[in-house]
Every structure is written in structure tokens, then in C-alpha cells.
Design a protein around this motif. Structure first.
Motif, mmCIF file in Angstrom:
data_model
loop_
_atom_site.group_PDB
_atom_site.id
_atom_site.type_symbol
_atom_site.label_atom_id
_atom_site.label_comp_id
_atom_site.label_asym_id
_atom_site.label_seq_id
_atom_site.Cartn_x
_atom_site.Cartn_y
_atom_site.Cartn_z
ATOM 1 N N ILE A 9 -3.278 16.793 0.105
ATOM 2 C CA ILE A 9 -2.050 17.589 -0.003
ATOM 3 C C ILE A 9 -0.849 16.790 0.498
ATOM 4 O O ILE A 9 0.201 16.746 -0.149
ATOM 5 N N CYS A 10 -1.015 16.160 1.649
ATOM 6 C CA CYS A 10 0.086 15.363 2.213
ATOM 7 C C CYS A 10 0.459 14.202 1.303
ATOM 8 O O CYS A 10 1.653 13.914 1.106
ATOM 9 N N TRP A 11 -0.554 13.537 0.755
ATOM 10 C CA TRP A 11 -0.289 12.404 -0.138
ATOM 11 C C TRP A 11 0.451 12.867 -1.388
ATOM 12 O O TRP A 11 1.456 12.264 -1.774
ATOM 13 N N PHE A 12 -0.033 13.945 -1.993
ATOM 14 C CA PHE A 12 0.604 14.434 -3.212
ATOM 15 C C PHE A 12 2.035 14.884 -2.925
ATOM 16 O O PHE A 12 2.965 14.561 -3.681
ATOM 17 N N TRP A 13 2.229 15.596 -1.816
ATOM 18 C CA TRP A 13 3.566 16.099 -1.493
ATOM 19 C C TRP A 13 4.532 14.953 -1.217
ATOM 20 O O TRP A 13 5.667 14.958 -1.698
ATOM 21 N N SER A 14 4.090 13.966 -0.466
ATOM 22 C CA SER A 14 4.987 12.856 -0.125
ATOM 23 C C SER A 14 5.368 12.050 -1.358
ATOM 24 O O SER A 14 6.532 11.682 -1.534
ATOM 25 N N HIS A 56 0.840 -1.199 0.000
ATOM 26 C CA HIS A 56 0.000 0.000 0.000
ATOM 27 C C HIS A 56 0.880 1.256 0.000
ATOM 28 O O HIS A 56 0.407 2.356 0.251
ATOM 29 N N TYR A 57 2.138 1.060 -0.299
ATOM 30 C CA TYR A 57 3.126 2.142 -0.273
ATOM 31 C C TYR A 57 2.648 3.377 -1.037
ATOM 32 O O TYR A 57 2.743 4.505 -0.556
ATOM 33 N N ASP A 58 2.146 3.184 -2.249
ATOM 34 C CA ASP A 58 1.773 4.321 -3.091
ATOM 35 C C ASP A 58 0.517 5.032 -2.603
ATOM 36 O O ASP A 58 0.232 6.148 -3.051
ATOM 37 N N LEU A 59 -0.235 4.417 -1.702
ATOM 38 C CA LEU A 59 -1.432 5.047 -1.166
ATOM 39 C C LEU A 59 -1.163 5.804 0.134
ATOM 40 O O LEU A 59 -2.008 6.581 0.590
ATOM 41 N N GLU A 60 0.005 5.568 0.718
ATOM 42 C CA GLU A 60 0.334 6.175 2.015
ATOM 43 C C GLU A 60 0.709 7.655 1.846
ATOM 44 O O GLU A 60 1.476 8.010 0.955
ATOM 45 N N LYS A 61 0.160 8.503 2.724
ATOM 46 C CA LYS A 61 0.397 9.942 2.628
ATOM 47 C C LYS A 61 1.536 10.420 3.518
ATOM 48 O O LYS A 61 2.028 11.544 3.363
ATOM 49 N N ASN A 62 1.942 9.601 4.463
ATOM 50 C CA ASN A 62 2.924 9.995 5.465
ATOM 51 C C ASN A 62 4.302 9.434 5.084
ATOM 52 O O ASN A 62 4.477 8.222 4.985
#
Length: 430
Positions: A369-374, A278-284
Motif C-alpha cells: 500500500i505504501c509503495w503504491f501510494w508513494s 532503486h528509486y522506483d522500488l522505494e515505498k517511503n
């Protein structure tokens, strides 16, 4: 003699290499598939010594096939490390420095004679063996019995994870001695992960070639605007991960078959996951880091962060990233990536502490925002590492005006200078 033997095997393999794979890749795939039936045999053995010798024999055999002329050096170095562990009461630092000195020799040799190579050969195997050296040094005091020379050698050359996922020494000893109940162990999880590995292999063979880093150096690349370049980089990065996930899943299947991932409490093979898909779905980014090559992250935490924290204090975090970088190799692109990876994780920690300051933004928007930035940040940094060549990596970063690096430095500097929200008491977890 060893080289002649391996070359004879490779000649036979070329006959069945109908898809024209690189020889090191073909050997890697066959090795992983052989681990499944070998795991079934291993778990049928009733005697501790039989399990030790069975694992040691195939570990040495596969190591010889993979490393060729390097095998005798790797074997000799391992003997020397064992004697180091016997000489010193606390062998951690001697083995730490000795292991990394040996690995550094391999890295330098690759830089000189096999520059920009991604081959899965002696260098990769020595990385995993070095990780086991240090795990052994850390865990050795915990093992009061069954800590023989054969147990050590069998652990260092543990065949299911020669390429990936260094595992604790005490877990290996528990498996060999059957300290835990394996009554409900089943080969089924290994077969399921092997099937998933085959799906990733299909993606690696038929999809990934259409997404290559050479797009960054094509004539069309200069005509894209910044936003288009960022999205293309993101798409290429996601597909490039097929290579890693293919290896991760094969290694997971091999470890499941071996039984070292079996958890008697849950009666499932849920210990030591190689990666979280689920790496690509994680926002952190902190969570992303722990989800990627998970066992290496645990190794770094257990063998370095926790061991060195009393010496370096708050700097241990950065020291651990530096150790990870040296462990990976001496390419300059690695160091650029790891520096900014460390900065990005630290930014994530700062934002987490200051999260109450951002509650005016709707929760869903915050998460997006967090997901896109990470994703954008870590994948952009990793692209330079994947390119490997320093000049080409600089060319790529210049093509996007270093914007991702600049924004990371600006945000990091803002939190360091202002301490924004760092004294806040969190009322709820975002």
C-alpha cells in the motif's frame, strides 16, 4: 567573439551529428564523454596549482561552449560574488540573496524569450553555479588555508558537474590539495558508470519516445477510466525518468573520473552518489526524496535547512521546499508540484509516527500500500511539472478530477486536525 567561436564549433559538430540530435543535447553528451580522459589527466598532475589551473581552464572552456553569449555575464557575476565574500565576515546571507537574485534574472529571461524550454544551457549552468556560491559561503569558515581567489574560481567552474550535483567546497579543496590518500584510486568506477550511462542513453533514444506526455492530450485519453489513467501515468513517469537517469549516470562517471567521489576509507568511489537507482522500488516518500538528485537534497539540507532552522523553527521544512522551487524556476507548475511534494513528505512523517495504529494490517500488505501510494502520488504531481505548460497541466489534472491532489489534502488535513497517532511511542520500526 565568443558566439562566433562557439558557432564555428557547432558547425563542425553538425557534420558528425548523424543521429540528428538537438545541438545542446549533442554538446552535453560530448562534454560528459570528454570528462573521462580529462579526469585521468587531472589525477596524474602532481602539483596543487596544476590541478587548480587545469580544472579552471576546462571549466571555463565548457562553460563558454554551453552558455555562449551568457558566459561573460556568468563570469562577471562570479567575480562579484567573490568580492561579496571578502567584504562580509559572514557572507552567507549576502551571497544567498545575491546568488538567487542573479539566478532569478536568468529564470525571468527564459520565461520571456525561451518559454517552456528544457534546454540544458545557461540557465542550468547558472543553477549549479548558484548552488556552489552558497556552498562556498557556508564552507568558507571551515577552510583556514588554500582559500585563494584561484581556488574559488576553480571550484565555481568545476568542470565535471557543470550540469548536475553541486558538491561542498571543502571536499573540492581536499581533493585539490590531496588532503586524503588517493593511492588506491582507480578509473574503473568511472568506466562502469559510463557504460551504465550508455545503457540509459539507449533507453532514452529508443524506448522513451514511445512514452510521451502528449498521450494525456490525445483523443484516446478521454476514453480511459480513472484507474487506467492512473496506471498509464505511472508507466509514462517511469520511462520519462530515463532522461534524468541518463544525465545522472553521465555526471556520476565524470565525477568518479575527477576523483571527488573517491572515499579513502572504503577505497571506492562511493561518496556523493548523484541518485539511487532503486528509486522506483522505494515505498517511503521521505526516502524517495533523498534518493532523487541526492546531492541537491544534501545541498538543500546543509545550506538552508540547517542554516535557517534557528530562525523559522518548524516552518524551515516548508521554507526549504520553497527555496528549492525558486531555484528550479518560475513556472507555476513547479510551485504546484513542490507544494504537494512537501505535503506528501509530511504525510509520510505523520504515518511513520502513527505506524503502530496500522499494525493490524499484515506487514507485506502495508508495504505494498505504501509503495503504491508513494509512486502514484509523487509521479502524478511530477507529471504536471514535466508538462510545464500551466494550462495543459491543469487540463491533465482535471482529466483525473484532481483525485490525487484531493486525497493528499484529505489525509494531510486528517492528521493535522486529529493528531492521529502523533503522540505514540514507537516500539519497533516498520
Amino acid at each position: 567573439m565568443i558566439v562566433t567561436f562557439v558557432e564555428a564549433i557547432e558547425d563542425k559538430l553538425r557534420i558528425i551529428n548523424v543521429v540528428n540530435l538537438e545541438m545542446d543535447l549533442l554538446i552535453l553528451i560530448l562534454y560528459f564523454y570528454l570528462c573521462i580522459p580529462l579526469g585521468i589527466v587531472f589525477n596524474s598532475l602532481k602539483c596543487k596549482n596544476q590541478r587548480i589551473l587545469f580544472n579552471l581552464f576546462f571549466g571555463l572552456f565548457f562553460t563558454m561552449i554551453i552558455t555562449k553569449e551568457w558566459f561573460i555575464y556568468i563570469f562577471t557575476w562570479t567575480i562579484l560574488i567573490y568580492f561579496l565574500s571578502r567584504i562580509f565576515k559572514d557572507p552567507y546571507y549576502p551571497i544567498f540573496f545575491g546568488g538567487f537574485l542573479i539566478l532569478s534574472y536568468c529564470h525571468v529571461y527564459r520565461l520571456i524569450y525561451d518559454y517552456l524550454s528544457w534546454k540544458m544551457d545557461y540557465n542550468c549552468v547558472q543553477m549549479m553555479i548558484t548552488a556552489r556560491y552558497i556552498y562556498y559561503a557556508v564552507d568558507k569558515p571551515k577552510i583556514k588555508e588554500n582559500n585563494s581567489f584561484l581556488m574559488f574560481m576553480s571550484y565555481i567552474f568545476m568542470y565535471p558537474n557543470l550540469y548536475l550535483a553541486p558538491l561542498p567546497y571543502f571536499s573540492f579543496v581536499d581533493l585539490i590539495t590531496r588532503k586524503e590518500d588517493f593511492t588506491h584510486y582507480s578509473i574503473k568506477p568511472a568506466l562502469i558508470n559510463l557504460f551504465k550511462a550508455m545503457l540509459f542513453t539507449a533507453g532514452e533514444l529508443f524506448i522513451r519516445p514511445k512514452f510521451d506526455t502528449e498521450v494525456y492530450f490525445s483523443e484516446n485519453w478521454a476514453h480511459y477510466n480513472l484507474i487506467e489513467k492512473l496506471f498509464i501515468t505511472q508507466a509514462v513517469s517511469v520511462v520519462l525518468r530515463f532522461s534524468y537517469f541518463t544525465a545522472f549516470k553521465h555526471s556520476q562517471a565524470a565525477m568518479d573520473a575527477f576523483g571527488i567521489t573517491y572515499n579513502p576509507k572504503t577505497k571506492k568511489c562511493d561518496r556523493f552518489p548523484v541518485a539511487d537507482y532503486h528509486y522506483d522500488l522505494e515505498k517511503n516518500i521521505m526516502m524517495k526524496t533523498s534518493m532523487w538528485n541526492t546531492n541537491v537534497q544534501l545541498w538543500l539540507k546543509h545550506c538552508f535547512y540547517e542554516k535557517l532552522n534557528h530562525i523559522f523553527g518548524g516552518y524551515t521544512y516548508y521554507i526549504t521546499f520553497l527555496i528549492s522551487c525558486i531555484w528550479h524556476g518560475f513556472y507555476m507548475t513547479y510551485y504546484l508540484f513542490f507544494v504537494f511534494w512537501a505535503i506528501s513528505v509530511q504525510i509520510c512523517k505523520y504515518v511513520y509516527k502513527a505506524q503502530q495504529k496500522f499494525y493490524f494490517i499484515p506487514e507485506r500488505i502495508r508495504h505494498i500500500i505504501c509503495w503504491f501510494w508513494s509512486c502514484m502520488t509523487i509521479d502524478h504531481f511530477a507529471t504536471g511539472m514535466k508538462i510545464l505548460d500551466w494550462k495543459k497541466a491543469i487540463q491533465f489534472h482535471c482529466s483525473v478530477n484532481w483525485i490525487i491532489h484531493i486525497q493528499a489534502l484529505v489525509i494531510f488535513g486528517f492528521f493535522v486536525i486529529t493528531g492521529f497517532g502523533q503522540g505514540q511511542k514507537r516500539k519497533k520500526k516498520d
